[in-house]
Design an enzyme around this catalytic site. Structure first.
Site, short mmCIF file in Angstrom:
data_model
loop_
_atom_site.label_atom_id
_atom_site.label_comp_id
_atom_site.label_asym_id
_atom_site.label_seq_id
_atom_site.Cartn_x
_atom_site.Cartn_y
_atom_site.Cartn_z
N THR A 69 0.46 -0.97 -0.03
CA THR A 69 0.21 0.46 -0.02
C THR A 69 0.50 1.62 -0.05
OG1 THR A 69 -1.17 -1.46 1.93
CG2 THR A 69 -1.76 1.26 0.99
N ARG B 39 7.94 -2.21 3.14
CA ARG B 39 8.51 -3.09 4.24
C ARG B 39 8.62 -4.43 4.75
NH1 ARG B 39 3.01 1.12 6.81
NH2 ARG B 39 3.87 2.67 5.45
N SER C 222 6.54 3.79 8.95
CA SER C 222 4.82 4.55 9.11
C SER C 222 4.96 4.25 10.43
CB SER C 222 3.62 4.42 7.88
OG SER C 222 2.88 5.38 8.85
N HIS C 223 3.63 3.43 10.42
CA HIS C 223 2.74 3.44 11.79
C HIS C 223 3.45 1.69 12.30
CE1 HIS C 223 0.41 1.92 9.59
NE2 HIS C 223 0.23 1.14 10.09
N LYS D 297 10.32 4.00 -0.03
CA LYS D 297 9.19 4.42 -0.32
C LYS D 297 9.21 5.27 -1.48
CE LYS D 297 5.91 7.71 1.97
NZ LYS D 297 4.57 7.61 1.60
N ASP E 235 1.77 9.57 14.23
CA ASP E 235 2.47 8.60 13.56
C ASP E 235 3.77 8.38 13.37
OD1 ASP E 235 2.19 9.59 11.30
OD2 ASP E 235 1.29 7.28 10.30
N ASP F 105 5.87 8.40 10.26
CA ASP F 105 6.28 8.87 9.33
C ASP F 105 5.70 10.65 9.61
OD1 ASP F 105 4.12 7.99 8.70
OD2 ASP F 105 5.13 8.47 6.96
N ASP G 13 2.47 11.44 9.13
CA ASP G 13 1.07 11.59 7.53
C ASP G 13 -0.04 10.97 8.46
OD1 ASP G 13 1.61 9.26 8.00
OD2 ASP G 13 1.80 9.15 5.27
N ARG G 14 -0.27 10.78 9.58
CA ARG G 14 -1.58 10.55 10.34
C ARG G 14 -1.54 11.45 11.27
NH1 ARG G 14 -2.89 4.08 10.23
NH2 ARG G 14 -1.50 3.04 8.41
N THR H 48 -7.71 2.11 -1.44
CA THR H 48 -7.25 2.44 -0.48
C THR H 48 -5.03 3.26 -0.33
OG1 THR H 48 -8.27 1.04 1.29
CG2 THR H 48 -6.38 1.81 1.76
N GLU I 192 -9.81 6.61 6.03
CA GLU I 192 -10.27 6.29 8.01
C GLU I 192 -8.91 5.89 8.41
OE1 GLU I 192 -9.63 3.07 8.89
OE2 GLU I 192 -8.73 2.72 6.91
N SER I 193 -7.69 5.42 7.85
CA SER I 193 -6.67 5.29 9.11
C SER I 193 -6.03 6.45 9.14
CB SER I 193 -5.95 4.08 7.82
OG SER I 193 -5.64 5.20 6.77
N LYS J 243 -0.13 12.67 3.04
CA LYS J 243 -1.52 12.91 4.15
C LYS J 243 -0.55 13.90 4.66
CE LYS J 243 -1.57 8.11 5.51
NZ LYS J 243 -1.49 6.99 4.47
N ARG K 33 -8.92 -6.59 8.23
CA ARG K 33 -9.48 -5.34 8.48
C ARG K 33 -11.21 -5.42 8.22
NH1 ARG K 33 -5.16 -2.94 9.76
NH2 ARG K 33 -3.30 -1.81 8.34
C1 VG1 Z 1 -3.05 1.12 5.78
C2 VG1 Z 1 -4.08 1.98 5.99
C3 VG1 Z 1 -4.33 2.96 4.27
C4 VG1 Z 1 -2.60 4.00 4.19
C5 VG1 Z 1 -1.95 2.66 4.75
C6 VG1 Z 1 -0.37 3.85 4.61
O1 VG1 Z 1 -2.74 0.67 4.19
O2 VG1 Z 1 -5.30 0.79 5.81
O3 VG1 Z 1 -5.36 3.41 4.95
O4 VG1 Z 1 -3.15 4.46 3.35
O5 VG1 Z 1 -1.74 1.99 5.97
O6 VG1 Z 1 -0.22 4.53 5.73
P1 VG1 Z 1 -3.73 -1.45 4.45
O7 VG1 Z 1 -2.97 -1.81 3.74
O8 VG1 Z 1 -2.58 -2.20 5.75
O9 VG1 Z 1 -4.85 -1.14 5.40
V1 VG1 Z 1 1.04 4.79 6.73
O10 VG1 Z 1 0.78 6.08 7.69
O11 VG1 Z 1 1.71 4.28 6.43
O12 VG1 Z 1 2.09 5.78 5.15
CO CO Z 2 2.34 7.13 8.08
#
Ligand code: VG1
Ligand code: CO
Length: 544
Positions: A18, A22, A113-114, A126, A278, A280, A282-283, A345, A365-366, A377, A497
């Site tokens: 996504t 990772r 990220s998270h 990325k 989070d 990085d 962006d959240r 997504t 939604e995340s 974001k 999910r």
């Molecule tokens: C998750 C979220 C998605 C978001 C992605 C990257 O992906 O659901 O909405 O864009 O993380 O966010 P997935 O495929 O695990 O559902 V971040 O903050 O990790 O750059």
């Molecule tokens: Co992030």
């Protein structure tokens, strides 16, 4: 410049998900895992000779080593200049901002990220294109194809760059500029919001905030903006120092993992406004006094109040949300008379809509919200947006959200994550669901009439590219929805999910607890997908 060619062999499994590639840190640490992937990125690009590459990340363990490797590879591959954030720090939105502002060819963001960090944690990277946004699927698929065909990677023999000091040095003839990690981004944000009004609120002594940087990348940004530029008391930022392992925490801003923020915001002496970001940056998570705002509601509230904020006072061109995100923002778009787009997504799907000027605000939604100011974001942007609305309206977070529900109705919404599920079991569940789709419409299950069932496919309205199999959607006759998809960002087993949504126009029902309001849908999801039976799980790992 004397490039050195190192022979290598293809490594399986380097398909970007996504948001980039990772894996566990220990996987990336085994040369040439990182080298193969970075060379495959460069091999998928054309015309970067002499151009600028932006490089930085969230400060997690292994970033410093990876930056030195990537700098040498960029020199060997012919980039003319690399811009690196000081100490290797660039949040995802800051990287997007720097790419755009300095007209870079592209950028590499080092982050998972998270996901947790540290020697036993996760790592990721990325590629972002010249518009500042995550590479679209066309490029990520080309990168993946290159990882399967790679035979060599390029580097130069040069010593490490000092990332601690702002300034320019040469690596085999290529300029490496270490830049301030937050200045460009902070300057951009200052053009969008009324810093005078927000600053006055934060210095008033009657309005307190708590921003939890979760020991991740937004600590320096939050210090610069909230404390230095806006004058908030120093105690307004907690966990503000980035640590390679995020202090052992899980830098995911939700009520489960943002424990410190939740403790503060649900205490007797809770501040007026709480937020977290989070790994990085962006959240964003928005919390009022003893009141959590769901990300889907937050997007809708921002859209409905955008006219109060200087950067958006001229009106929104349109809005976009990912498919599983609740339809709360759709109602706002309808009221504003602007288009609303539903994308798969992942932020990469918003890029074309933003570039084409078709949308101004986007959200997921995340806990991701952003606008056309960058192509990612942006967590701190969302916090400033909320603060500007609060300053303009002079009401509490809870009052603003309840007023929103009164006006538009409430979209009860929750996501149930089942983490670390056996991969075969998760795939089996999705296969079974897909096989049952054709027969579901018209059936009644658990007393609910199913109106529609499909596997979401998206045709990009700008370049007509098609993305299929983006999530199973089950629509009920009363307008409720259940969505099932597998995560594309996890590194262990599979994450299922389940997204649940029910619209409630009746104000008298808006106070019902979310999980209770969705209980019927939660049971139906298990009936339709056989979650317990197939995964052995009776409860989700995380409920947001
Ligand atoms: C998750 C979220 C998605 C978001 C992605 C990257 O992906 O659901 O909405 O864009 O993380 O966010 P997935 O495929 O695990 O559902 V971040 O903050 O990790 O750059
Ligand atoms: Co992030």
């Amino acid at each position: 410049m004397n490039a050195r060619t190192v022979a290598t062999q293809a490594i399986a499994g380097q398909r970007p998900g996504t948001s980039g590639l990772r894996k566990k840190v220990t996987v990336f640490q085994q040369a040439p895992y990182l080298e193969n992937f970075v060379q495959s990125i460069f091999d998928s690009l054309e015309g970067f000779e002499g151009q600028t590459l932006v490089l930085g990340g969230d400060g997690r363990f292994f970033n410093d080593t990876a930056i030195q490797t990537i700098v040498r590879m960029a020199a060997a591959n012919g980039f003319g200049r690399v811009l690196v954030g000081q100490h290797g720090i660039l949040s995802t939105p800051a990287a997007s901002c720097v790419i755009r502002k300095h007209a870079a060819f592209g950028g590499i963001v080092l982050s998972a990220s998270h996901n947790p960090g540290g020697p036993d944690g996760d790592w990721g990277l990325k590629y972002n294109t010249g518009n500042g946004g995550p590479a679209p699927e066309k490029i990520t698929e080309a990168i993946y194809a290159n990882t399967l065909a790679i035979t060599r990677w390029l580097t130069v023999d040069a010593s490490d760059v000092n990332l601690g000091v702002i300034g320019t040095s040469l690596v085999a003839g290529m300029a490496v500029e270490v830049i301030d990690s937050v200045a460009d981004h902070a300057d951009l944000l200052a053009t969008l919001f009324d810093f005078g009004r927000i600053g006055a609120l934060l210095r008033s002594g009657t309005f307190r905030i708590c921003f939890d940087a979760m020991h991740a990348v937004t600590g320096p940004t939050a210090h610069e903006i909230f404390i230095k530029r806006l004058g908030a008391p120093a105690a307004s930022v907690i966990n503000g120092v980035p640590l390679p392992d995020f202090g052992g925490g899980h830098p995911d801003p939700n009520p489960t993992y943002a424990e410190d923020l939740m403790a503060v915001m649900f205490s007797e002496a809770a501040p007026d406004f709480g937020a977290a970001s989070d790994g990085d940056g962006d959240r964003n998570m928005i919390v009022g006094r003893r009141f959590v705002v769901t990300p889907s509601d937050s997007l809708a509230v921002l859209a409905a109040n955008a006219h109060l904020v200087p950067g958006y006072a001229a009106g929104l061109k349109g809005v976009a949300r990912s498919m599983p995100t609740s339809a709360a923002v759709d109602r706002v778009a309808a009221a504003l008379g602007v288009p609303c787009f539903e994308t798969p997504t992942g932020w990469k799907f918003f890029g074309n809509l933003l570039d084409a000027g078709m949308v101004t605000l986007c959200g997921e939604e995340s806990a991701g919200t952003g606008s056309d100011h960058v192509r990612e974001k942006d967590g701190v942007w969302a916090v400033l947006f909320w603060l500007d609305i609060l300053a303009a309206r002079g009401e509490s977070v809870e009052a603003i959200v309840r007023d929103h529900w009164r006006r538009f109705g409430r979209n009860f919404y929750s996501r149930h994550d089942y983490e670390g599920v056996d991969t075969a079991a998760a795939n089996g569940l999705m296969t079974h669901l897909r096989a049952s789709l054709a027969a579901l419409p018209g059936q009644t299950e658990n007393g609910a009439l199913i109106a529609s069932a499909d596997d979401f496919a998206y045709t990009d309205p700008v370049d007509a590219s098609v993305s299929t199999a983006q999530g199973i959607r089950i629509g009920l006759a009363d307008g409720s929805r259940i969505v099932f998809r597998l995560s594309g960002t996890g590194t262990e087993g599979a994450t299922l999910r389940v997204y649940l949504e029910r619209y409630e126009p009746d104000v008298a029902q808006h106070g019902v607890e979310t999980q209770a309001a969705l209980a019927g849908l939660i049971a139906l999801a298990d009936t339709l997908a056989g979650i317990t039976q197939r995964t052995g799980r009776t409860q989700p790992t995380v409920v947001t």
